[in-house]
Design a protein around this motif. Structure first.
Motif, mmCIF file in Angstrom:
data_model
loop_
_atom_site.group_PDB
_atom_site.id
_atom_site.type_symbol
_atom_site.label_atom_id
_atom_site.label_comp_id
_atom_site.label_asym_id
_atom_site.label_seq_id
_atom_site.Cartn_x
_atom_site.Cartn_y
_atom_site.Cartn_z
ATOM 1 N N PRO A 378 -93.739 93.819 54.680
ATOM 2 C CA PRO A 378 -92.738 92.880 55.193
ATOM 3 C C PRO A 378 -91.372 93.147 54.602
ATOM 4 O O PRO A 378 -91.243 93.571 53.459
ATOM 5 N N ARG A 379 -90.374 92.865 55.392
ATOM 6 C CA ARG A 379 -89.010 93.101 54.948
ATOM 7 C C ARG A 379 -88.552 91.981 54.025
ATOM 8 O O ARG A 379 -88.902 90.827 54.185
ATOM 9 N N ALA A 380 -87.715 92.362 53.060
ATOM 10 C CA ALA A 380 -87.141 91.349 52.175
ATOM 11 C C ALA A 380 -86.167 90.485 52.964
ATOM 12 O O ALA A 380 -85.562 90.921 53.934
ATOM 13 N N LEU A 381 -86.043 89.260 52.559
ATOM 14 C CA LEU A 381 -85.134 88.347 53.239
ATOM 15 C C LEU A 381 -83.687 88.754 52.988
ATOM 16 O O LEU A 381 -83.318 89.095 51.866
ATOM 17 N N PRO A 382 -82.828 88.698 54.000
ATOM 18 C CA PRO A 382 -81.414 89.032 53.810
ATOM 19 C C PRO A 382 -80.767 88.089 52.803
ATOM 20 O O PRO A 382 -81.120 86.911 52.711
ATOM 21 N N LEU A 383 -79.787 88.608 52.081
ATOM 22 C CA LEU A 383 -79.111 87.791 51.068
ATOM 23 C C LEU A 383 -78.364 86.622 51.695
ATOM 24 O O LEU A 383 -78.233 85.569 51.067
ATOM 25 N N THR A 384 -77.885 86.772 52.931
ATOM 26 C CA THR A 384 -77.214 85.646 53.588
ATOM 27 C C THR A 384 -78.173 84.472 53.746
ATOM 28 O O THR A 384 -77.800 83.315 53.544
ATOM 29 N N GLN A 385 -79.415 84.763 54.128
ATOM 30 C CA GLN A 385 -80.397 83.699 54.304
ATOM 31 C C GLN A 385 -80.827 83.125 52.964
ATOM 32 O O GLN A 385 -81.088 81.924 52.849
ATOM 33 N N ARG A 386 -80.884 83.957 51.947
ATOM 34 C CA ARG A 386 -81.231 83.445 50.618
ATOM 35 C C ARG A 386 -80.146 82.485 50.119
ATOM 36 O O ARG A 386 -80.459 81.474 49.475
ATOM 37 N N ALA A 387 -78.892 82.816 50.397
ATOM 38 C CA ALA A 387 -77.808 81.927 49.982
ATOM 39 C C ALA A 387 -77.912 80.590 50.714
ATOM 40 O O ALA A 387 -77.775 79.518 50.111
ATOM 41 N N GLN A 388 -78.153 80.639 52.018
ATOM 42 C CA GLN A 388 -78.271 79.400 52.781
ATOM 43 C C GLN A 388 -79.482 78.590 52.337
ATOM 44 O O GLN A 388 -79.441 77.357 52.295
ATOM 45 N N VAL A 548 -79.307 87.829 42.336
ATOM 46 C CA VAL A 548 -80.299 88.440 43.214
ATOM 47 C C VAL A 548 -79.699 89.735 43.736
ATOM 48 O O VAL A 548 -78.617 89.725 44.341
ATOM 49 N N GLU A 549 -80.381 90.850 43.499
ATOM 50 C CA GLU A 549 -79.882 92.158 43.927
ATOM 51 C C GLU A 549 -80.575 92.591 45.208
ATOM 52 O O GLU A 549 -81.784 92.368 45.375
ATOM 53 N N SER A 550 -79.825 93.192 46.102
ATOM 54 C CA SER A 550 -80.431 93.705 47.336
ATOM 55 C C SER A 550 -81.347 94.885 47.045
ATOM 56 O O SER A 550 -82.313 95.124 47.777
ATOM 57 N N GLN A 551 -81.043 95.604 45.967
ATOM 58 C CA GLN A 551 -81.884 96.715 45.531
ATOM 59 C C GLN A 551 -82.226 96.476 44.065
ATOM 60 O O GLN A 551 -81.518 96.941 43.172
ATOM 61 N N PRO A 558 -75.164 95.132 47.555
ATOM 62 C CA PRO A 558 -74.728 93.728 47.526
ATOM 63 C C PRO A 558 -75.476 92.921 46.477
ATOM 64 O O PRO A 558 -76.641 93.191 46.171
ATOM 65 N N ARG A 559 -74.784 91.926 45.952
ATOM 66 C CA ARG A 559 -75.394 91.025 44.970
ATOM 67 C C ARG A 559 -75.100 89.581 45.355
ATOM 68 O O ARG A 559 -74.009 89.278 45.837
ATOM 69 N N LEU A 560 -76.083 88.734 45.119
ATOM 70 C CA LEU A 560 -75.934 87.310 45.372
ATOM 71 C C LEU A 560 -76.024 86.578 44.039
ATOM 72 O O LEU A 560 -77.009 86.707 43.319
ATOM 73 N N PHE A 561 -74.988 85.815 43.727
ATOM 74 C CA PHE A 561 -74.955 85.035 42.492
ATOM 75 C C PHE A 561 -75.183 83.560 42.816
ATOM 76 O O PHE A 561 -74.551 83.018 43.728
ATOM 77 N N HIS A 562 -76.100 82.931 42.086
ATOM 78 C CA HIS A 562 -76.324 81.479 42.189
ATOM 79 C C HIS A 562 -75.736 80.834 40.936
ATOM 80 O O HIS A 562 -76.082 81.228 39.815
ATOM 81 N N VAL A 563 -74.912 79.826 41.116
ATOM 82 C CA VAL A 563 -74.308 79.106 39.990
ATOM 83 C C VAL A 563 -74.622 77.626 40.169
ATOM 84 O O VAL A 563 -74.144 77.001 41.113
#
Length: 569
Positions: A378-388, A548-551, A558-563
């Protein structure tokens, strides 16, 4: 092929009853199935249809559309059943503080608000009620005797051979096929089945992607000798006359303890609120509790199952079922029978986009487990969806949120739908074309709770009202360039870093900021590194930082930061 019914409706609460009537009026053969539980959220409901609600005096969502349909619908059922259950009492809202009065006069400048209110027909008698600063009456509104309406409808359906009292295991006894659905325990075949189960729908395996945020509510029945006030009084709670010195009062909201047992705490909460406005002694003669089936974005949910089109769902009416059930019941009936579109704000398919993602994360997974059955990874979830997803777990109706990079308006629309009509969204972008695209998207979606700011996100704390500091539930950054726009116009490390730093101060306790940093454009990698450096300096006792790193394991991509704010300074 032989079918017994055109449609089977499972659940005879407010949703199921309204849908059954509309399908019957259209001319279809229906069967309504109900477990006949003595306590349900529909049967406990007060049935109030109130045009202005909440501390902010906001017009009820879709009231202007739903109210005339509800009045016409209930009168038609009254004519067919010979029963009377729709009342039109005046509704009086008390304003007890200067802030509330100022809010009212600000709202009164809006024609849409002004048309819904009027001067009170009379003041409350001071020997009955304590002092209040000001008040207004609502021009429209009603109260449905829900139990009488449901009982009268049930008898009509039963007499027509369209009702069965039955309980069955949905997962084992419902078999959908290409031409019909079979309910094995009844030996019934139907062209379509619609689940209107209320809180029981939260365990329906066919609609497990519909994410609910249910709330327990309690109401009291009171005897108040000598009180002859016939209006419904609103002030934090409501007090509604029943006749013969009897009144109903409520209601509470409990998001944690989800059962049908009345509590001492709920009783005292209602009584303590009443004692702030009512001078007369009162006696509790009834106390009821039930769990409301509220969807996580607090709108109803309806539509066909995306993979099983002969199965559908109508649920999530919450505390406004009497108002919303006729309107959306008709919409679903017309969709099922003639293919009419479903309103995007309540569309089952659109409203399960985010909840299905939430289910994977709730199970501690980074990717959907269902892909294993196909033999493919299965494909990893896109970072845009993880942010939402991260934002949707924090934000609720009525919250204040910010889209720091509006772009084409995807996140802005997502936030606007999350917070509802009584919430606030502030969306920033330095490009005028981005704001135009966002405005167009919002208009097409019927969303009017957004203010657009033509400013760099580094200026957001400078231009927003100072009273928003410490009150914002979520802030979203999506760094890079405008998709479909001029790729030479990009976010910059310096302004993005400043924007993130300033934005953090706006978050309320428990609030979240997401920063999605793309690295495929000039300066993108250094921008992401700068964000990481700034966040690393945030006090660990005030903020929780996650990356959260895309790789995973690589410093590129791309990187997703949660604060998340843990406490105030």
């Amino acid at each position: 092929m032989t079918v017994d019914y055109d449609f089977v409706v499972v659940g005879q609460g407010l949703a199921g009853t309204a849908l059954a009537w509309w399908l019957r009026w259209i001319g279809h053969r229906i069967l309504v199935i109900d477990r006949e539980e003595p306590v349900t959220s529909s049967r406990v409901a007060a049935g109030l249809m109130t045009p202005i609600t909440g501390q902010k005096l906001i017009p009820s969502w879709r009231f202007d559309e739903c109210w005339p349909v509800a009045v016409s619908f209930y009168h038609r059922v009254e004519q067919e059943s010979g029963a009377t259950f729709l009342q039109r009492p005046a509704m009086l809202r008390l304003l007890s503080t200067q802030a509330e009065s100022e809010m009212f006069y600000r709202r009164a400048s809006d024609p849409q608000f002004r048309d819904k209110v009027q001067q009170p027909s009379s003041r409350l008698r001071p020997e009955w009620f304590y002092y209040y600063r000001d008040a207004f009456e609502m021009r429209e509104g009603g109260k449905l005797d829900v139990a009488r309406y449901l009982d009268a409808s049930r008898e009509i359906f039963r007499a027509a051979g369209a009702y069965r009292a039955h309980d069955f295991d949905v997962s084992r006894e419902t078999e959908p096929g290409p031409e019909y659905v079979e309910i094995r325990s009844l030996g019934v075949r139907t062209r379509g089945i619609v689940f209107c189960q209320g809180i029981a729908g939260t365990t329906n395996p066919w609609f497990e992607d519909v994410q609910f945020k249910p709330a327990k509510g309690e109401i009291l029945t009171l005897r108040i000798p000598g009180l002859t006030e016939q209006r419904v009084i609103h002030r934090g709670i409501w007090l509604a006359p029943l006749g013969d010195d009897l009144f109903q009062a409520g209601a509470t909201y409990d998001w944690k303890v989800l059962d049908n047992r009345p509590t001492d705490a709920g009783r005292e909460e209602i009584l303590s609120q009443l004692q702030k406005i009512l001078r007369l002694p009162m006696e509790v003669v009834g106390h009821h509790a039930a769990v409301r089936p509220i969807h996580r974005n607090q709108y109803p949910v309806l539509g066909r199952h995306p993979q099983q089109p002969r199965m559908a769902c109508f649920n999530g009416l919450g505390s406004k079922g009497a108002l919303h059930a006729p309107y959306f019941g008709r919409q679903l009936a017309e969709h099922l029978t003639g293919g009419a579109p479903i309103d995007r704000q309540v569309d089952l398919v659109l409203k399960t986009r985010w909840s299905s993602i939430a289910g994977h994360f709730a199970a501690g997974q980074n990717q959907p487990s269902s892909g294993a059955s196909s033999g493919k990874r299965p494909r990893a979830l896109p970072l845009t969806q993880r942010a939402q997803l991260a934002v949707s777990e924090v934000v609720g109706r009525g919250d204040i949120v910010i889209d720091a990079t509006a772009g084409n308006g995807h996140d802005t629309q997502f936030l606007a739908e999350l917070v509802g009509d009584d919430g606030q969204v502030h969306a920033f972008d330095i490009q005028e074309v981005a704001l135009e695209n966002t405005a167009r998207r919002l208009a097409e979606s019927g969303l009017a709770n957004v203010r657009l700011w033509h400013h760099d996100h580094a200026e957001l704390s400078d231009v927003l009202p100072s009273e928003l500091t410490g009150r914002v539930a979520a802030i979203m950054f999506n760094l890079g360039y405008l998709p479909g726009g001029d790729k030479s116009v990009i976010t910059r490390a310096e302004s993005s870093g400043e924007g993130v730093f300033k934005a953090a101060a706006l978050l309320k306790l428990g609030g979240i900021m997401t920063v999605l940093a793309y690295t495929g454009h000039d300066g993108g990698q250094s921008e992401a590194d700068r964000i990481a450096s700034i966040l690393a300096a945030f006090p660990a006792d005030e903020f929780e930082i996650k990356t959260v790193e895309s790789q995973p394991g690589r410093s590129v991509g791309p990187r997703l930061f949660h604060v998340k704010r843990l406490k105030a300074r």
